[in-house]
Design a protein around this motif. Sequence first.
Motif, mmCIF file in Angstrom:
data_model
loop_
_atom_site.group_PDB
_atom_site.id
_atom_site.type_symbol
_atom_site.label_atom_id
_atom_site.label_comp_id
_atom_site.label_asym_id
_atom_site.label_seq_id
_atom_site.Cartn_x
_atom_site.Cartn_y
_atom_site.Cartn_z
ATOM 1 N N ILE A 235 0.970 -1.134 0.081
ATOM 2 C CA ILE A 235 -0.093 -0.048 -0.067
ATOM 3 C C ILE A 235 0.994 1.118 0.066
ATOM 4 C CG2 ILE A 235 -1.502 1.398 1.425
ATOM 5 C CD1 ILE A 235 -2.936 -1.430 2.272
ATOM 6 N N ILE A 236 1.930 1.362 0.908
ATOM 7 C CA ILE A 236 2.787 2.461 0.877
ATOM 8 C C ILE A 236 3.485 2.472 -0.449
ATOM 9 C CG2 ILE A 236 4.899 3.409 2.050
ATOM 10 C CD1 ILE A 236 2.374 3.575 3.658
ATOM 11 N N LYS A 237 3.954 1.469 -0.912
ATOM 12 C CA LYS A 237 4.564 1.543 -2.197
ATOM 13 C C LYS A 237 3.829 2.188 -3.535
ATOM 14 C CE LYS A 237 7.809 -0.461 -5.634
ATOM 15 N NZ LYS A 237 7.045 0.118 -6.720
ATOM 16 N N ALA A 238 2.683 1.775 -3.522
ATOM 17 C CA ALA A 238 1.567 1.974 -4.562
ATOM 18 C C ALA A 238 1.332 3.506 -4.283
ATOM 19 C CB ALA A 238 0.288 1.233 -4.300
ATOM 20 N N LYS A 239 1.129 3.971 -2.952
ATOM 21 C CA LYS A 239 0.813 5.409 -2.876
ATOM 22 C C LYS A 239 2.092 6.182 -3.094
ATOM 23 C CE LYS A 239 1.915 6.841 1.423
ATOM 24 N NZ LYS A 239 2.888 7.732 1.586
ATOM 25 N N GLU A 240 3.248 5.839 -2.879
ATOM 26 C CA GLU A 240 4.445 6.703 -3.490
ATOM 27 C C GLU A 240 4.612 6.723 -4.768
ATOM 28 O OE1 GLU A 240 6.038 8.573 -1.653
ATOM 29 O OE2 GLU A 240 5.119 7.803 0.544
ATOM 30 N N ASP A 241 4.181 5.524 -5.416
ATOM 31 C CA ASP A 241 4.250 5.465 -7.028
ATOM 32 C C ASP A 241 3.169 6.622 -7.413
ATOM 33 O OD1 ASP A 241 6.306 3.699 -6.715
ATOM 34 O OD2 ASP A 241 5.060 1.971 -7.436
ATOM 35 N N SER A 242 1.882 6.497 -7.068
ATOM 36 C CA SER A 242 0.960 7.232 -7.501
ATOM 37 C C SER A 242 1.417 8.636 -7.375
ATOM 38 C CB SER A 242 -0.452 6.927 -6.888
ATOM 39 O OG SER A 242 -0.661 5.581 -7.061
ATOM 40 N N ILE A 243 1.591 8.981 -6.386
ATOM 41 C CA ILE A 243 2.178 10.437 -6.118
ATOM 42 C C ILE A 243 3.107 10.892 -6.753
ATOM 43 C CG2 ILE A 243 3.092 11.923 -4.203
ATOM 44 C CD1 ILE A 243 1.394 10.441 -2.033
ATOM 45 N N ALA A 244 4.247 9.990 -7.277
ATOM 46 C CA ALA A 244 5.396 10.454 -7.952
ATOM 47 C C ALA A 244 4.713 10.579 -9.423
ATOM 48 C CB ALA A 244 6.364 9.410 -7.967
ATOM 49 N N HIS A 245 4.245 9.596 -9.668
ATOM 50 C CA HIS A 245 3.432 9.665 -11.017
ATOM 51 C C HIS A 245 2.709 11.078 -11.511
ATOM 52 C CE1 HIS A 245 1.674 8.810 -14.893
ATOM 53 N NE2 HIS A 245 0.429 8.689 -14.534
ATOM 54 N N ASP A 252 3.171 19.169 -9.664
ATOM 55 C CA ASP A 252 2.238 19.513 -8.579
ATOM 56 C C ASP A 252 2.272 18.273 -7.452
ATOM 57 O OD1 ASP A 252 1.192 21.384 -6.659
ATOM 58 O OD2 ASP A 252 -0.468 22.085 -7.894
ATOM 59 N N ASP A 253 2.092 18.816 -6.183
ATOM 60 C CA ASP A 253 1.770 17.685 -5.283
ATOM 61 C C ASP A 253 0.586 17.103 -5.465
ATOM 62 O OD1 ASP A 253 0.720 18.863 -2.535
ATOM 63 O OD2 ASP A 253 1.653 20.080 -3.781
ATOM 64 N N ALA A 254 0.381 15.700 -4.991
ATOM 65 C CA ALA A 254 -1.110 15.295 -5.230
ATOM 66 C C ALA A 254 -2.174 15.916 -4.209
ATOM 67 C CB ALA A 254 -1.081 13.742 -4.865
ATOM 68 N N GLU A 255 -1.673 16.373 -3.062
ATOM 69 C CA GLU A 255 -2.694 17.024 -2.327
ATOM 70 C C GLU A 255 -3.242 18.125 -2.818
ATOM 71 O OE1 GLU A 255 -0.747 17.546 1.594
ATOM 72 O OE2 GLU A 255 -2.718 18.410 2.403
ATOM 73 N N SER A 256 -2.277 18.962 -3.513
ATOM 74 C CA SER A 256 -2.749 20.298 -4.129
ATOM 75 C C SER A 256 -3.582 19.787 -5.371
ATOM 76 C CB SER A 256 -1.622 21.166 -4.708
ATOM 77 O OG SER A 256 -0.727 21.337 -3.652
ATOM 78 N N ILE A 257 -3.287 18.696 -6.083
ATOM 79 C CA ILE A 257 -4.197 18.242 -7.286
ATOM 80 C C ILE A 257 -5.796 18.140 -6.684
ATOM 81 C CG2 ILE A 257 -4.633 16.662 -9.048
ATOM 82 C CD1 ILE A 257 -1.360 16.452 -9.164
ATOM 83 N N ILE A 258 -5.694 17.464 -5.743
ATOM 84 C CA ILE A 258 -7.048 16.848 -5.260
ATOM 85 C C ILE A 258 -7.776 18.165 -4.672
ATOM 86 C CG2 ILE A 258 -8.063 15.890 -3.079
ATOM 87 C CD1 ILE A 258 -6.824 13.682 -5.076
ATOM 88 N N ALA A 259 -7.116 19.097 -3.917
ATOM 89 C CA ALA A 259 -7.648 20.261 -3.489
ATOM 90 C C ALA A 259 -8.387 21.124 -4.701
ATOM 91 C CB ALA A 259 -6.769 21.193 -2.470
ATOM 92 N N ASP A 260 -7.274 21.113 -5.515
ATOM 93 C CA ASP A 260 -7.813 22.207 -6.810
ATOM 94 C C ASP A 260 -8.852 21.481 -7.425
ATOM 95 O OD1 ASP A 260 -5.597 23.654 -6.546
ATOM 96 O OD2 ASP A 260 -4.481 22.959 -8.058
ATOM 97 N N ALA A 261 -9.173 20.302 -7.772
ATOM 98 C CA ALA A 261 -10.277 19.494 -8.294
ATOM 99 C C ALA A 261 -11.389 19.802 -7.543
ATOM 100 C CB ALA A 261 -9.844 17.978 -8.442
ATOM 101 N N ARG A 262 -11.371 19.856 -6.113
ATOM 102 C CA ARG A 262 -12.466 20.292 -5.175
ATOM 103 C C ARG A 262 -12.904 21.455 -5.364
ATOM 104 N NH1 ARG A 262 -10.042 17.617 -0.345
ATOM 105 N NH2 ARG A 262 -10.480 15.232 -0.772
ATOM 106 N N TYR A 263 -12.067 22.419 -5.181
ATOM 107 C CA TYR A 263 -12.337 23.759 -5.573
ATOM 108 C C TYR A 263 -13.105 23.983 -7.091
ATOM 109 C CZ TYR A 263 -10.405 25.477 -1.350
ATOM 110 O OH TYR A 263 -10.269 25.755 0.041
#
Length: 302
Positions: A235-245, A252-263
Amino acid sequence: MIKEDSKKITIALAGNPNSGKTTIFNNITGSHQHVGNWPGVTVEKKDGFRDHHGYNIKVVDLPGVYSLTAYSPDEVVSRNFIVDDKPDVVVNTIDASNLERNLYLTVQILEMGAPLIIALNMMDMVEATGHHINVQALSEEIGARVVPMTASHNKGTDDLLKEIIDIYPGKQQHTLFKLNYGHEAETEIAKLEKVIENSPISQKYIPRWLAVKLLEQDEDIIKKFKKAGTAYDDIIKAKEDSIAHLQSIYSDDAESIIADARYGFISGLLKDVLKKPPVERLTISDNIDKVLVNRWLGMPVL
Ligand code: GDP
Ligand code: MG
């Protein structure tokens, strides 16, 4: 006293600070209140009850929050109550005169899969400033009931109680809200859902919500997976891979991408539901600016 034959409903009040949560709580429960602490943290816990039309409605006032990340004890308390205690209904109090900011929390509650009613409070302010909210359209676009209220004048309380009883389990099917995060992020979310599918955590919580939380690097959720053990390293490896991708594609970091989509979702929603007054009156500071500019130009002051 709880009557033997009354049906029990537990509701949680969730909302931004100053959205009128306490006012609504008082309107519903009157003097039937109890104040204590949430276990393990020094966050105040307030609950109360109301007997209404054969139902015993227990009301839990959650701490006021702007978001449901795991950054503060208030946020963790609020969202753990929603996902772990699974109240029958979450009533999200919204300051309707600050719709955009307040809806950010709403979207996050919807993503948790909780049956939701929106208490669209401060409608007096909306009217006073000449704004108009299309309540029907708001309700349809987010798939939740919306009750316009002016809690400080005890307006809307009975309508809210009626909706609470009406949405009560078994009476009403509720559809799962799904915000589209865009093709790339959706691909990663799907991958993560697959990796976590055998973890006991995925039996307890909505897998899509967990996958989004992993992209957001949510420490509380990561801790839950660690404790459960199953497939933790994968799970940790998959998470890191997805975030890096996602980082490599969007810079941009995944957290910002998620927040931007919500806004993005919220601003689209606002275009459909919020009508501003035709001419915004000048604010005091605009007037001062005008006077200063005119003096600077040596023109007569208006
Ligand atoms: P909480 O922080 O969410 O618990 O919000 P409160 O219930 O303490 O309310 C914050 C402030 O807004 C208080 O001064 C209330 O009197 C006021 N308030 C609550 N509801 C309304 C409303 O519908 N209209 C207006 N104008 N003020 C309200
Ligand atoms: Mg309060």
